[in-house]
Scaffold this motif. Structure first.
Motif, PDB file in Angstrom:
ATOM      1  N   ASP B  53       9.055  13.822   6.433  1.00 44.48           N
ATOM      2  CA  ASP B  53       7.915  13.317   5.667  1.00 44.48           C
ATOM      3  C   ASP B  53       7.754  11.800   5.662  1.00 44.48           C
ATOM      4  O   ASP B  53       6.694  11.294   5.299  1.00 44.48           O
ATOM      5  N   LEU B  54       8.807  11.062   6.016  1.00 42.49           N
ATOM      6  CA  LEU B  54       8.629   9.608   6.059  1.00 42.49           C
ATOM      7  C   LEU B  54       7.706   9.245   7.214  1.00 42.49           C
ATOM      8  O   LEU B  54       7.715   9.901   8.251  1.00 42.49           O
ATOM      9  N   ASP B  55       6.928   8.193   7.019  1.00 44.19           N
ATOM     10  CA  ASP B  55       6.043   7.779   8.105  1.00 44.19           C
ATOM     11  C   ASP B  55       6.839   7.214   9.270  1.00 44.19           C
ATOM     12  O   ASP B  55       6.467   7.361  10.424  1.00 44.19           O
ATOM     13  N   ASP B  56       7.926   6.522   8.940  1.00 44.67           N
ATOM     14  CA  ASP B  56       8.709   5.889  10.004  1.00 44.67           C
ATOM     15  C   ASP B  56      10.189   6.221   9.802  1.00 44.67           C
ATOM     16  O   ASP B  56      10.980   5.374   9.396  1.00 44.67           O
ATOM     17  N   PRO B  57      10.554   7.475  10.066  1.00 50.92           N
ATOM     18  CA  PRO B  57      11.938   7.879   9.768  1.00 50.92           C
ATOM     19  C   PRO B  57      12.982   7.079  10.557  1.00 50.92           C
ATOM     20  O   PRO B  57      14.086   6.851  10.058  1.00 50.92           O
TER      21      PRO B  57
END
Ligand SMILES: Cc1cc2nc3c(=O)[nH]c(=O)nc-3n(C[C@H](O)[C@H](O)[C@H](O)COP(=O)(O)OP(=O)(O)OC[C@H]3O[C@@H](n4cnc5c(N)ncnc54)[C@H](O)[C@@H]3O)c2cc1C
Ligand code: SF4
Lengths: 445, 537
Positions: B53-57
């Motif tokens: 779910d993070l935009d920039d994992p």
């Protein structure tokens, strides 16, 4: 704005359907065993669950009107798995939907449901059984039966393209059975219409593509699109013999077979769609197979840069899942900040070989794992792995062990493969290193 | 003692000294460099949820600048340090130090080093406290008090409990992941044989992590994010106490301030501290009635040495200690090919006790079955291609474990902290450490013992992968201002009062007279609490 549930939402049809519906402003609930794909539109609500575990999702269905069931097991599988995944899973979802007050259910079956010669083909039976369950349900239903589905993530397309690209292409039977591939984008577009089409209630619609081929014709077309200049050479394998003998041994060596006897039914039946008025209405002009759908071999769909190509090659080498455009951008970003350049001619050679293709990267990886642990190629492979394990969808594959009971055998096989790779690598690279080293010395003195 | 107390430091030692002083009715000013970390990302997400779910994992897991990526050129650790905890070790003061034989880490964070700790919380036994001027009975109330404050979970009735005296306020243990369960049940089944043969004991770890709600901190939800920073404070960190302190009357916190030294009069009375604001370099002086040094062993030594130097006295503080650690990765053969659940508590749930001839030499092994760490650092340590390593790791990931073997240390005269003039006119810290003469011998005896014990548990520990960590890596520093009944200058009495000063208390690991193998921080907190009770009595 309508509220729609898509089951199998990470699949090749489901994912496209979710995007179409969400972008058209509908509320979409995606259910899938897999994680939410990175590129799923933000608006799609995601529940990660097996359809056979309604406790995970049943509560969430209330308030939704329409369920579109794109989940299903195709490809190689055991009979019991087909029945469980295709019949029981659909029954479970359907029950949960009815209980939650859903009023419309669309089921994606398969053209195989109408095959007449279905020896050992439990897959076809499972689709029939699921259709029976759906058509008996107390709500408005529609069933579609797509033929083979093509598209960038189609396994059938990939396998047939591989066959078509071989110097000699094996064909089971006479190669005259008829096929009519349809493109996944088209199937998704059709579903996004049928979802709201009241005229489709109670209909079973067969869905095919723009062109009909026989098996020879399709393989030849794929070969041309692949970029081969020589026409295909076919060798015919006796179909009934193959089906019978595969059926006999299948139970014992299932794991090692590329396909099962049942799957060969595709070569024994015509798989083309009967025309249907609703097809003319909702999908009047399906796409033909051209370069956009079957890109020439070696062409790269997302990246043109050398680093991007290298990244995809490496991700394919390390996983089946491969990388995403996001991961590729990170790979390139890393190189921008911390360049990984070969320090001498030998390193340059290793990198060149690694970039040359699947075999090259396999050879250099095996070699540098033991004898070039500080090499640039290895650093790049470690970087690739770090990116694969930090982001979806690839991180799942890196966590998943081999099928039960196969861990040790597979690890032994991998060990043998590795030993072979090192040996072969050493034979090639050590002399190269000596020669390049001497050259460099000569140049200096 | 006076009513108003100034404490230097914001770590585990300082905050518990502060809490105790407040409870004893004093007003407290805590001066701390106090770097803070980021807010937890997506607090409700599981570890895999973060990846999804993070935009920039990748930035989250490897760092904006890939600082947590381990490449072959910099790969000696099995785990990268998570970017979300980078602030804990960020050097904001440009500490200049010359080291030999040890590479100590320092934290300038609000909460100190334990903002990144793994929460192992083991009380010392009478035997381990032998060199201290007090015993378990004096420490027990303080251990209980700290346990009440921070929440510690574990058991008191298994084999390992014999090495851990019982204090009050122990929560039930956190449910174990499958692999830890498997290890413990293997041990239980073979217990008689294993203990008779090896004289080693396996049991539940004691951890400062919650199995039950504690104040406004919820019980562990088993999200699997421990290594990346618990988003719900279910793992105790000193910043929890710091937040709590800041809500109490009589307490003031001065973050962003670096103390350079204190000044004292001829009678040995500390009069003021000289500090400066990090933001703009503005000098600050603050008069003190009672000063408490709790800036961590290295931090407190630096302040004392600079203060003495300024008064024309250059000394070397001796007796620096640190636990030697040996990392022993192992593979539990019965679990090869098993899948695993990332949604579980990740830090050590099990520990191994290995008694030696002398109780002080007890060796403590922390057993971790961590599954959520990134695997590229370990995978590349295998002598095979990355593809083979990937294929192997998928199958052994759920079978991998790590024993971190900790050795006790003692104070020795040649392990010193002192100052020397640097090139820029400023003075820098010089830290020298030499292991004890018998260390190599002890390691040689103990390491195979652990390996054989594991083998009898069905776990294989490949010898080339066993690694001796460099001194300093354990981050358990102690011993340069020891509590001695009849010590000379720059030693303390049992209440932490530093000789020859009149109003200076030391309340951190500097006061330890020996360093048992068990992680020290629980004892740091309890000792700071006990010291304040005794000094302010
Ligand atoms: C990764 C990791 C895992 C660990 N795991 C464990 C474990 O499982 N169990 C265990 O017992 N221990 C563990 N530890 C060790 C534990 O964190 C330390 O022992 C403990 O934090 C020491 O606390 P302290 O308060 O004495 O010193 P520190 O934590 O070093 O705190 C020093 C404080 O003083 C402040 N300070 C320093 N100098 C100055 C100055 N000049 N002016 C103003 N302020 C100053 C700093 O800002 C900081 O707040 C671990 C440590 C690490 C890094
Ligand atoms: S202790 Fe670990 S598993 Fe438990 S809530 Fe915190 S991060 Fe999650």
């Amino acid at each position: 704005m309508r509220k729609i549930v898509v089951a199998g939402a990470a699949g090749q049809v489901g994912s496209r359907l979710c995007a179409l519906l969400a972008n058209a402003g509908h509320v979409v609930l995606g259910i899938d065993r897999n994680v939410r794909p990175q590129d799923a539109p933000k608006g799609v609500v995601w529940i990660r669950s097996d359809l056979l575990e309604p406790q995970n999702y049943a509560h969430a269905l209330s308030g939704y009107e329409i369920v579109i069931d794109c989940a299903g097991l195709a490809g190689k599988a055991r009979p019991a798995d087909y029945m469980r995944e295709n019949v029981e899973a659909t029954r479970t979802l359907l029950n949960a939907a009815v209980n939650a007050g859903v009023t419309r259910f669309i089921y994606i079956s398969s053209i195989a449901a109408k095959f007449t010669d279905r020896k050992h083909y439990v897959y076809a039976d499972s689709r029939n059984a699921a259709e029976a369950v759906v058509s008996a349900a107390p709500l408005s239903w529609t069933i579609i039966r797509p033929t083979m589905i093509f598209g960038p993530d189609s396994a059938v397309q990939a396998n047939l393209s591989k066959l078509a690209g071989l110097p000699v292409t094996p064909v089971f039977g006479d190669g005259l059975s008829k096929v009519q591939p349809v493109v996944s984008d088209d199937v998704a577009a059709l579903l996004s219409q049928l979802a709201f089409g009241d005229d489709a209630a109670g209909a079973t619609i067969e869905v095919g593509g723009a062109e009909t081929f026989d098996m020879h014709g399709l393989l030849s077309k794929l070969r041309t699109l692949n970029g081969a200049d020589q026409p295909a050479k076919f060798v015919h394998l006796p179909l009934s013999f193959m089906r019978a003998s595969l059926a006999m041994v299948e139970g014992a060596v299932f794991k090692f077979l590329p396909f099962t006897s049942g799957q060969l039914a595709a070569f024994a039946n015509d798989a083309i769609a009967d025309p249907h008025p609703l097809m003319a209405k909702y999908l009047p002009a399906p796409q033909v197979l051209d370069e956009r759908i079957v890109p020439p071999k070696g062409a790269h769909t997302t990246s043109d840069s050398a680093l991007g190509k290298e990244f995809y090659l490496f991700t394919r080498h390390l996983t089946r899942t491969g990388g995403t455009a996001y991961q590729e951008s990170k790979y390139i970003d890393f190189h921008r900040r911390h360049p990984l350049e070969p320090i001498d001619a030998f390193e340059g050679l290793l990198l060149k070989v690694a970039r040359s293709g699947a075999f090259g990267v396999w050879l250099t990886d095996s070699f540098t794992g033991l004898l070039g642990r500080q090499s640039v190629v290895r650093a790049k492979l470690v970087l690739t792995m770090a990116l694969l394990e930090s982001a979806p969808p690839s991180f799942h594959e890196l966590d998943a062990p081999d099928p039960k009971g196969m861990a040790w055998p597979f690890m032994v096989l991998r060990g043998i493969e590795a030993a072979f790779g090192v040996l072969l690598g050493a034979l090639i690279f050590i002399p190269a290193k000596l020669i390049l080293g001497r050259k460099a010395k000569g140049a200096r003195s | 003692m006076s009513d108003s107390i100034v404490i230097i430091g914001g770590g585990a030692s300082a905050v518990h000294a502060a809490q105790t002083a407040l409870e004893k009715g004093r007003t407290v000013t805590l001066i701390d460099i106090g770097v803070t970390g980021p807010e937890p990302a997506l607090p409700g997400a599981s570890l895999n949820g973060l990846k999804t779910d993070l935009d920039d994992p990748v930035s989250y897991f490897l760092g904006e600048d890939y600082s947590s990526l381990i490449l072959p050129s910099n790969g000696s650790e099995y785990y990268g340090f998570p970017p979300s905890k980078e602030y804990v070790l960020r050097d904001v003061i440009g500490a200049d130090q010359k080291v030999a034989g040890i590479a100590p880490l320092s934290s300038y964070a609000g909460g100190g080093l334990a903002q990144a700790w793994t929460a192992g919380s083991y009380p010392f036994t009478d035997g381990e406290l032998e060199a201290f001027p007090f015993g378990w009975a004096d420490m027990e109330p303080a251990y209980s008090e700290v346990a009440r404050r921070i929440g510690v979970s574990g058991v008191t009735d298994d084999d390992l409990s014999a090495f851990m005296p019982t204090h009050e306020s122990l929560q039930a243990p956190i449910p174990m992941d499958e692999h830890s369960q498997h290890l413990l049940s293997t041990y239980s089944a073979k217990r008689a044989k294993l203990t008779a043969k090896h004289n080693m004991y396996l049991g539940r770890a004691r951890i400062a992590s919650l199995s039950q709600d504690h104040g406004d901190r919820p019980a562990c939800s088993r999200c699997g994010r421990c290594l990346w920073g618990c988003p719900t404070q279910s793992i105790y960190t000193p910043s929890v106490t710091l937040e709590h302190l800041r809500r109490q009357p009589g307490f003031s916190y001065l973050p962003g301030v670096r103390v350079d030294r204190f000044e004292f009069d001829d009678g040995g009375r500390v009069t003021q501290i000289v500090a400066h604001r990090l933001e703009d370099g503005v000098d600050i002086t603050l008069p003190v009635e009672t000063l408490v040094l709790a800036a961590g062993t290295i931090g407190s030594a630096r302040i004392l040495l600079q203060s003495l130097h300024h008064a024309g006295q250059d000394v070397a503080l001796s007796g620096l200690m640190d636990n030697r650690q040996v990392l022993m990765p192992f593979i539990n053969l019965a679990r090869v090919g098993s899948s695993f659940d990332d949604n579980s508590y990740q830090y050590n749930q099990l520990a191994i006790g290995a008694p030696m001839d002398h109780p002080h030499d007890y060796v403590h092994g922390l057993m971790t079955t961590l599954t959520t760490a990134l695997i590229h650092p370990v995978a590349q340590s295998l002598p095979v291609g990355m593809r083979t390593a990937t294929g192997i790791f998928r199958n052994i990931h759920g079978a991998l474990g790590l024993v971190n073997i900790n050795f006790a240390d003692t104070r020795r005269a040649d392990n010193t902290v002192s100052l020397e003039p640097g090139t820029d006119g400023k003075h820098r810290l010089v830290i020298n450490y030499t292991p004890s003469a018998d260390e190599a011998d002890r390691i040689k005896r103990v390491v195979p013992k652990f390996r054989n014990f594991l083998m009898d548990m069905g776990c294989f520990a490949p010898p080339p992968m066993t690694r001796l960590r460099p001194m300093g890596a354990s981050v358990h520093y102690a011993g340069v201002m020891p509590m001695l009944n009849d010590g000379g200058d720059f030693t303390t009495d049992r209440a932490g009062r530093l000789r020859p000063f009149e109003n200076l208390i030391v309340a951190d690991g500097s006061t330890f007279t020996s360093l048992p193998a068990k992680n020290l921080t629980f004892t740091l907190m309890a000792n700071a609490t006990r010291i304040m009770h005794e000094a302010l009595a």
